[in-house]
Motif scaffolding. Structure first.
Motif, PDB file in Angstrom:
ATOM      1  N   LEU A 519       0.833  -1.190   0.000  1.00 15.67           N
ATOM      2  CA  LEU A 519       0.000   0.000   0.000  1.00 15.67           C
ATOM      3  C   LEU A 519       0.877   1.252   0.000  1.00 15.67           C
ATOM      4  CD1 LEU A 519      -3.228   0.642   1.926  1.00 15.67           C
ATOM      5  CD2 LEU A 519      -1.358   2.255   2.226  1.00 15.67           C
ATOM      6  N   ILE A 520       1.977   1.223   0.773  1.00 15.54           N
ATOM      7  CA  ILE A 520       2.880   2.379   0.810  1.00 15.54           C
ATOM      8  C   ILE A 520       3.545   2.580  -0.554  1.00 15.54           C
ATOM      9  CG2 ILE A 520       5.010   3.257   1.856  1.00 15.54           C
ATOM     10  CD1 ILE A 520       4.205   1.785   4.414  1.00 15.54           C
ATOM     11  N   THR A 521       4.001   1.483  -1.142  1.00 24.23           N
ATOM     12  CA  THR A 521       4.681   1.572  -2.438  1.00 24.23           C
ATOM     13  C   THR A 521       3.757   2.146  -3.509  1.00 24.23           C
ATOM     14  OG1 THR A 521       6.062  -0.317  -1.849  1.00 24.23           O
ATOM     15  CG2 THR A 521       5.934   0.245  -4.171  1.00 24.23           C
ATOM     16  N   ASP A 522       2.500   1.632  -3.574  1.00 25.75           N
ATOM     17  CA  ASP A 522       1.560   2.117  -4.585  1.00 25.75           C
ATOM     18  C   ASP A 522       1.236   3.592  -4.366  1.00 25.75           C
ATOM     19  OD1 ASP A 522       1.563  -0.399  -5.621  1.00 25.75           O
ATOM     20  OD2 ASP A 522      -0.326  -1.017  -4.666  1.00 25.75           O
ATOM     21  N   ARG A 538      12.771   8.732  -0.525  1.00 22.34           N
ATOM     22  CA  ARG A 538      13.550   7.548  -0.150  1.00 22.34           C
ATOM     23  C   ARG A 538      12.657   6.623   0.661  1.00 22.34           C
ATOM     24  NH1 ARG A 538      19.042  10.489   2.134  1.00 22.34           N
ATOM     25  NH2 ARG A 538      19.789  11.342   0.125  1.00 22.34           N
ATOM     26  N   THR A 539      12.718   5.350   0.380  1.00 31.82           N
ATOM     27  CA  THR A 539      11.930   4.360   1.125  1.00 31.82           C
ATOM     28  C   THR A 539      12.851   3.308   1.719  1.00 31.82           C
ATOM     29  OG1 THR A 539      11.543   3.039  -0.855  1.00 31.82           O
ATOM     30  CG2 THR A 539       9.874   4.692  -0.295  1.00 31.82           C
ATOM     31  N   HIS A 540      12.470   2.824   2.894  1.00 32.44           N
ATOM     32  CA  HIS A 540      13.219   1.757   3.558  1.00 32.44           C
ATOM     33  C   HIS A 540      12.181   0.885   4.270  1.00 32.44           C
ATOM     34  CE1 HIS A 540      16.718  -0.225   5.161  1.00 32.44           C
ATOM     35  NE2 HIS A 540      16.301  -0.038   6.417  1.00 32.44           N
ATOM     36  N   LEU A 541      11.687  -0.135   3.547  1.00 35.35           N
ATOM     37  CA  LEU A 541      10.600  -0.976   4.077  1.00 35.35           C
ATOM     38  C   LEU A 541      11.183  -2.304   4.508  1.00 35.35           C
ATOM     39  CD1 LEU A 541       7.956  -0.234   1.275  1.00 35.35           C
ATOM     40  CD2 LEU A 541       8.479   1.098   3.330  1.00 35.35           C
ATOM     41  N   THR A 542      11.471  -2.436   5.826  1.00 34.48           N
ATOM     42  CA  THR A 542      12.107  -3.657   6.354  1.00 34.48           C
ATOM     43  C   THR A 542      11.091  -4.679   6.830  1.00 34.48           C
ATOM     44  OG1 THR A 542      12.254  -2.674   8.555  1.00 34.48           O
ATOM     45  CG2 THR A 542      14.120  -2.341   7.082  1.00 34.48           C
ATOM     46  N   ALA A 543       9.789  -4.370   6.686  1.00 33.96           N
ATOM     47  CA  ALA A 543       8.752  -5.319   7.113  1.00 33.96           C
ATOM     48  C   ALA A 543       7.797  -5.552   5.940  1.00 33.96           C
ATOM     49  CB  ALA A 543       8.006  -4.800   8.332  1.00 33.96           C
ATOM     50  N   PRO A 544       8.286  -6.173   4.836  1.00 30.35           N
ATOM     51  CA  PRO A 544       7.438  -6.321   3.644  1.00 30.35           C
ATOM     52  C   PRO A 544       6.234  -7.215   3.869  1.00 30.35           C
ATOM     53  CG  PRO A 544       9.453  -7.594   3.426  1.00 30.35           C
ATOM     54  CD  PRO A 544       9.622  -6.763   4.652  1.00 30.35           C
ATOM     55  N   ALA A 545       6.328  -8.135   4.831  1.00 31.22           N
ATOM     56  CA  ALA A 545       5.217  -9.058   5.075  1.00 31.22           C
ATOM     57  C   ALA A 545       4.361  -8.621   6.261  1.00 31.22           C
ATOM     58  CB  ALA A 545       5.744 -10.467   5.311  1.00 31.22           C
ATOM     59  N   GLY A 546       4.577  -7.405   6.751  1.00 25.37           N
ATOM     60  CA  GLY A 546       3.823  -6.931   7.903  1.00 25.37           C
ATOM     61  C   GLY A 546       2.360  -6.705   7.572  1.00 25.37           C
ATOM     62  N   GLN A 580       9.739   5.097   6.036  1.00 21.81           N
ATOM     63  CA  GLN A 580      10.269   3.832   6.544  1.00 21.81           C
ATOM     64  C   GLN A 580       9.135   3.000   7.141  1.00 21.81           C
ATOM     65  OE1 GLN A 580      13.523   4.412   9.281  1.00 21.81           O
ATOM     66  NE2 GLN A 580      14.260   6.225   8.180  1.00 21.81           N
ATOM     67  N   LEU A 581       9.288   1.667   7.057  1.00 18.37           N
ATOM     68  CA  LEU A 581       8.354   0.725   7.682  1.00 18.37           C
ATOM     69  C   LEU A 581       9.159  -0.359   8.353  1.00 18.37           C
ATOM     70  CD1 LEU A 581       5.371  -0.156   8.079  1.00 18.37           C
ATOM     71  CD2 LEU A 581       5.653  -1.613   6.066  1.00 18.37           C
ATOM     72  N   GLU A 582       8.897  -0.586   9.628  1.00 21.92           N
ATOM     73  CA  GLU A 582       9.661  -1.582  10.375  1.00 21.92           C
ATOM     74  C   GLU A 582       8.788  -2.211  11.451  1.00 21.92           C
ATOM     75  OE1 GLU A 582      12.867   0.708  11.863  1.00 21.92           O
ATOM     76  OE2 GLU A 582      11.662   1.866  13.264  1.00 21.92           O
ATOM     77  N   SER A 583       9.182  -3.403  11.855  1.00 17.98           N
ATOM     78  CA  SER A 583       8.485  -4.110  12.948  1.00 17.98           C
ATOM     79  C   SER A 583       9.136  -3.743  14.270  1.00 17.98           C
ATOM     80  CB  SER A 583       8.547  -5.631  12.736  1.00 17.98           C
ATOM     81  OG  SER A 583       7.820  -6.018  11.605  1.00 17.98           O
ATOM     82  N   VAL A 584       8.319  -3.425  15.244  1.00 15.49           N
ATOM     83  CA  VAL A 584       8.808  -3.100  16.584  1.00 15.49           C
ATOM     84  C   VAL A 584       7.932  -3.815  17.606  1.00 15.49           C
ATOM     85  CG1 VAL A 584       9.738  -0.850  15.918  1.00 15.49           C
ATOM     86  CG2 VAL A 584       7.382  -1.025  16.718  1.00 15.49           C
ATOM     87  N   LEU A 605       5.354   3.100  11.035  1.00 11.93           N
ATOM     88  CA  LEU A 605       5.511   3.849   9.791  1.00 11.93           C
ATOM     89  C   LEU A 605       6.104   5.217  10.144  1.00 11.93           C
ATOM     90  CD1 LEU A 605       5.041   4.414   6.777  1.00 11.93           C
ATOM     91  CD2 LEU A 605       2.700   5.123   7.368  1.00 11.93           C
ATOM     92  N   ILE A 606       7.243   5.535   9.555  1.00 10.78           N
ATOM     93  CA  ILE A 606       7.940   6.794   9.832  1.00 10.78           C
ATOM     94  C   ILE A 606       7.930   7.638   8.559  1.00 10.78           C
ATOM     95  CG2 ILE A 606      10.122   7.863  10.542  1.00 10.78           C
ATOM     96  CD1 ILE A 606      10.800   5.262  11.974  1.00 10.78           C
ATOM     97  N   VAL A 607       7.457   8.864   8.666  1.00 12.88           N
ATOM     98  CA  VAL A 607       7.484   9.834   7.567  1.00 12.88           C
ATOM     99  C   VAL A 607       8.309  11.029   8.049  1.00 12.88           C
ATOM    100  CG1 VAL A 607       6.130  11.293   6.030  1.00 12.88           C
ATOM    101  CG2 VAL A 607       5.226   9.061   6.742  1.00 12.88           C
ATOM    102  N   ARG A 608       9.491  11.201   7.419  1.00 11.24           N
ATOM    103  CA  ARG A 608      10.427  12.233   7.869  1.00 11.24           C
ATOM    104  C   ARG A 608      10.759  13.173   6.721  1.00 11.24           C
ATOM    105  NH1 ARG A 608      14.103   9.039   9.387  1.00 11.24           N
ATOM    106  NH2 ARG A 608      13.644   8.975  11.618  1.00 11.24           N
ATOM    107  N   ASP A 609      10.793  14.463   7.016  1.00  8.12           N
ATOM    108  CA  ASP A 609      11.195  15.434   5.986  1.00  8.12           C
ATOM    109  C   ASP A 609      12.328  16.295   6.516  1.00  8.12           C
ATOM    110  OD1 ASP A 609      10.250  18.114   7.118  1.00  8.12           O
ATOM    111  OD2 ASP A 609       8.345  17.017   7.148  1.00  8.12           O
TER     112      ASP A 609
END
Length: 821
Positions: A519-522, A538-546, A580-584, A605-609
């Protein structure tokens, strides 16, 4: 003459008295024949005569070699004799005579009546025990008239109750026994046919059994506690000591009773006396020490004082250093003079750093005037103790909220410095702010729900009649484009209502397991074309199956809002948009900052500018509805408030961190699911289902009622429409079988849709009912199903949605409804 000289003279006099007592003891006459004498201290024998030794079956030298004479006393009597011995030594009133059982060398026992007296002159006070063998009272030839009279006086004057029971009756009781139960000896021996009559009902079986055991020779002696009945009716707890004997040629029981109540009182008195005696011993010891070692004692006292001072200083230093709260001191000019480890930990400054600073230097700029005013009032003595809240800025820039209490410290009656204690209330302030924000959002959410209800009714008329008009005109008609624009605007308004409901956290429809990474990628692919080329994504999605349980449209709206805000802050300068997307894993200690979350796995989900950033006071308000820093026409102030409502509705949390000139970071937490997301199916273009059944349509809004009739007629149904629920109920009751379906609004003045459906089903239980509402805080799709409604529709009603809902309730074949019972 000083105290030391007086004490020495007193000691000399006491030694002279002791010598006189020793001479008197050495010249003491021997007790008359038939009585044995023993003198002991702490039950260690000091002197014993032959008669006392013979009574106990030992030689005098054997007794003097014993460490203690307690083995010569029956175990059941030892505690009592020890107790009365302590009373005598303490100077308190105690029975002069005691009856007990002596234990001979061969193990046999002898009943003895003893007189206890205190003797002096042997260094320390000792006890003289003068004993008489009770059993020898029956041998009159041996005792003689004088001895018999003396023994009779001994028994009659005994402070212990003595009794003889033979053949179940009292044959003799002494005056003390009679006093304990409140009768005279004559009343006891003549009026009571059974000895058990003086025993409480609950203890009679025990007494009867113990008497029989003694008479039958099973035991020599029994000691136990029972309750006797006093003449006035109250119970008396006594301790009984009894043994079997020959009395006038028959087996009998002789024994003693002791009122335990007096013993307890005496024990208390003994305790007091013991404490008093110990106190006296300590006092005399101290006096003697001062008299003989005055100089040495003075040195020791000085050392003790120095040691106590060191311990006291260490104790207070430990309390000061290890306290969880900040503890500090300032001089009257505000200069920090000391602080503890907690102050170093919270401020980030060392003690040496702070001692070069004023306390106001670490106070947050907006609080300095207030803190300075509080300090001035303290220095001027306007208040002795002051408590206030203030924020400080730690060395690393972090703000810490403190509750500070200060008080002046005096030396020689003059104020010397200020002592302060500060408690870290940062977590509490965050919770209070979160509570205020939650209450504010809930209040606005309630308002939003009410607006949505009314607005959906208006939209129902706009969209419904526009759809009907489009169906009635030719495709090439000039008015058709205008109606299509009206329809499009209506759909945009419908989406706005959904945003309002999302903000109010009262619309959780459409939640299902979804993969968040695709959903984030689209969304970012679609967003890329609308961003200026000066902004890099820039994207960094470390939880693709989340996987999360969510409404994908709403989460897409959240991401778009956050990215749009980031674009606005970097519009002039360009920059980097980092997603960014990560599992915590949320732990219990994280709940202070995120109280809405539950411990466990989450996706972050982190959105940084790298844009302009925000001041703290602006960042604290960005989730408030209608709050915006954008220019007029650039924003409504609803974007981030809707984001907050959506995230909260998904059982998540959102936080913001921003530094002016360095950018802003949003962190969004959503509970992670263990299950996998289902693949989406592309729906086919739906057809418009029709029918011919008879429908009862109820809505208090005339426009909606007319619209419902028009839409249903367009779909081929026969429709009766009512704007009052009571009239609709009357029409249904007059002929229940002529209707195949009931469609009712929920919110109506005289009778709600829920109440109307209940009344209709009392008349015809199997009639299908569809419930419609613009919005209600008491009715949702799940509750409607739980109440037995066949379907639930949310306004505005669209022809496609309504037709599909009707056919799902009535079935595909319109003729099926004709067969309903």
């Amino acid at each position: 003459m000083d105290d030391s000289t007086k004490s020495k003279e007193q000691l000399v006099r006491e030694l002279h008295v002791l010598r006189q007592q020793i001479v008197a003891l050495e010249s003491k006459e021997v007790e008359p024949e038939g009585r044995g004498v023993l003198i002991h201290r702490g039950f260690k024998p000091l002197l014993v005569d032959r008669e006392w030794a013979v009574m106990h079956g030992n030689a005098t030298q054997e007794i003097l070699s014993m460490a203690t004479i307690l083995p010569l006393i029956a175990p059941d009597d030892r505690e009592r004799l020890e107790y009365y011995t302590r009373l005598h030594l303490s100077g308190y009133e105690a029975p002069p005579y005691e009856t007990y059982q002596g234990v001979r060398k061969d193990g046999s026992r002898v009943w003895l009546e003893s007189r206890l007296t205190v003797v002096h002159g042997m260094g320390e006070p000792a006890i003289q025990v003068t004993a008489v063998d009770i059993a020898k009272q029956h041998d009159m030839d041996h005792w003689g008239p004088e001895s018999e009279a003396r023994y009779q006086a001994l028994v009659e004057q005994s402070l212990v109750g003595i009794y003889i029971i033979e053949d179940g009756r009292y044959r003799y009781v002494n005056p003390k026994f009679a006093e304990i139960v409140g009768y005279t000896p004559e009343e006891i021996t003549t009026q009571f046919r059974q000895g058990l009559e003086l025993v409480a009902e609950s203890d009679r079986a025990l007494v009867r059994r113990n008497v029989q055991r003694r008479l039958q020779g099973e035991v020599d002696t029994l000691n136990y506690t029972i309750k006797l009945v006093h003449k006035n009716g109250h119970g008396v707890d006594v301790e009984v000591h009894g043994t079997a004997m020959e009395f006038q040629g028959k087996r009998a029981v002789i024994g003693t009773i002791l009122d335990i109540t007096e013993r307890k009182r005496a024990e208390l008195a003994l305790k007091v006396a013991h404490e008093h005696l110990e106190q006296r011993v300590r006092e005399r010891t101290a006096e003697l020490w001062v008299a003989n070692n005055h100089l040495h004692q003075e040195i020791l006292e000085r050392k003790r004082a120095e040691e106590a001072l060191k311990k006291s200083e260490k104790r207070y230093r430990d309390l000061f250093e290890n306290a969880n709260d900040i503890v500090f001191t300032c001089d009257l000019s505000g200069q920090v003079t000391w602080m503890n480890k907690a102050a170093e930990r919270l401020s980030g400054y060392t003690r040496d750093d702070m001692m070069q600073m004023r306390g106001l230097d670490v106070v947050a700029p907006e609080h300095r005037d207030f803190a300075s005013r509080m300090a001035n009032e303290k220095r001027q003595g306007l208040s002795e103790t002051t408590t206030y809240e203030v924020a400080i800025v730690a060395k690393d820039g972090e703000r810490v909220s403190l509750e500070v209490c200060t008080q002046r410290v005096f030396e020689n009656g003059e104020p010397a410095e200020v002592l302060g204690i500060g408690r870290d209330i940062t977590a509490r302030k965050r919770l209070e702010e979160h509570l205020r924000q939650t209450q504010k959002m809930e209040a606005i959410g309630t308002l939003a729900g009410g607006i949505a209800h009314d607005f959906n009714n208006i939209l129902s008329a706009i969209l419904g009649f526009t759809e009907l008009s489009l169906n009635e005109i030719e495709p090439e008609h000039d008015i058709r484009p205008h109606l299509q624009e009206v329809l499009a605007a209506g759909f945009r308004a419908k989406d706005l209502v959904q945003q309002i409901l999302a903000f109010s956290r009262q619309n959780s429809s459409g939640h299902r397991p979804i993969l968040l990474a695709p959903l984030i990628t689209d969304t970012l692919k679609w967003l890329r074309s609308s961003l200026p080329s000066t902004i890099t994504i820039r994207t960094h999605l470390t939880a693709p199956a989340g996987t999360v349980s969510a409404n994908p449209t709403q989460l897409q709206q959240v991401l778009l809002n956050l990215c749009n805000n980031a674009e606005h802050s970097m519009r002039a300068t360009g920059g980097v948009l980092d997603v960014q997307l990560e599992s915590v894993r949320i732990k219990p200690e994280h709940l202070v900052r995120y109280p809405n979350l539950q411990p466990g796995a989450h996706l972050r989900l982190i959105v940084r500018d790298t844009g302009s950033g925000m001041e703290p006071e602006i960042a604290a308000r960005i989730f408030e509805p209608f709050f915006t820093t954008k220019s007029s026409g650039e924003g409504t102030g609803m974007g981030l408030s809707v984001v907050h409502g959506i995230v909260t509705g998904h059982r998540g949390a959102i936080a913001v961190e921003s530094v002016p000139g360095r950018g802003t970071t949003f962190q969004l937490y959503l509970p992670q699911l263990d299950e996998l997301a289902a693949e989406e199916e592309t729906p086919l273009e739906p057809e418009l289902p029709r029918g011919s059944e008879r429908i009862l349509f109820v809505d208090d809004e005339e426009a909606i009622a007319f619209l419902g009739q028009s839409m249903l007629s367009h779909l081929g149904y026969q429709t009766e429409v009512y704007t009052r629920s009571d009239l609709a109920l009357a029409a249904f009751a007059s002929n229940p079988e002529r209707f195949d379906l009931v469609i009712t609004d929920q919110t109506m003045p005289s009778m709600t849709g829920e109440a109307l459906a209940t009344a209709i089903r009392r008349i015809r239980p199997n009639i299908p009912v569809i419930l419609c509402t613009g919005y209600s805080h008491v009715i949702s799709s799940e509750r409607a199903k739980a109440l037995g409604f066949d379907a639930f529709c949310l306004k505005p009603l669209l022809t496609q949605d309504l037709s599909e809902t009707i056919r799902s309730v009535l079935g595909d074949d319109p003729e099926d409804q004709r067969t309903r019972v």
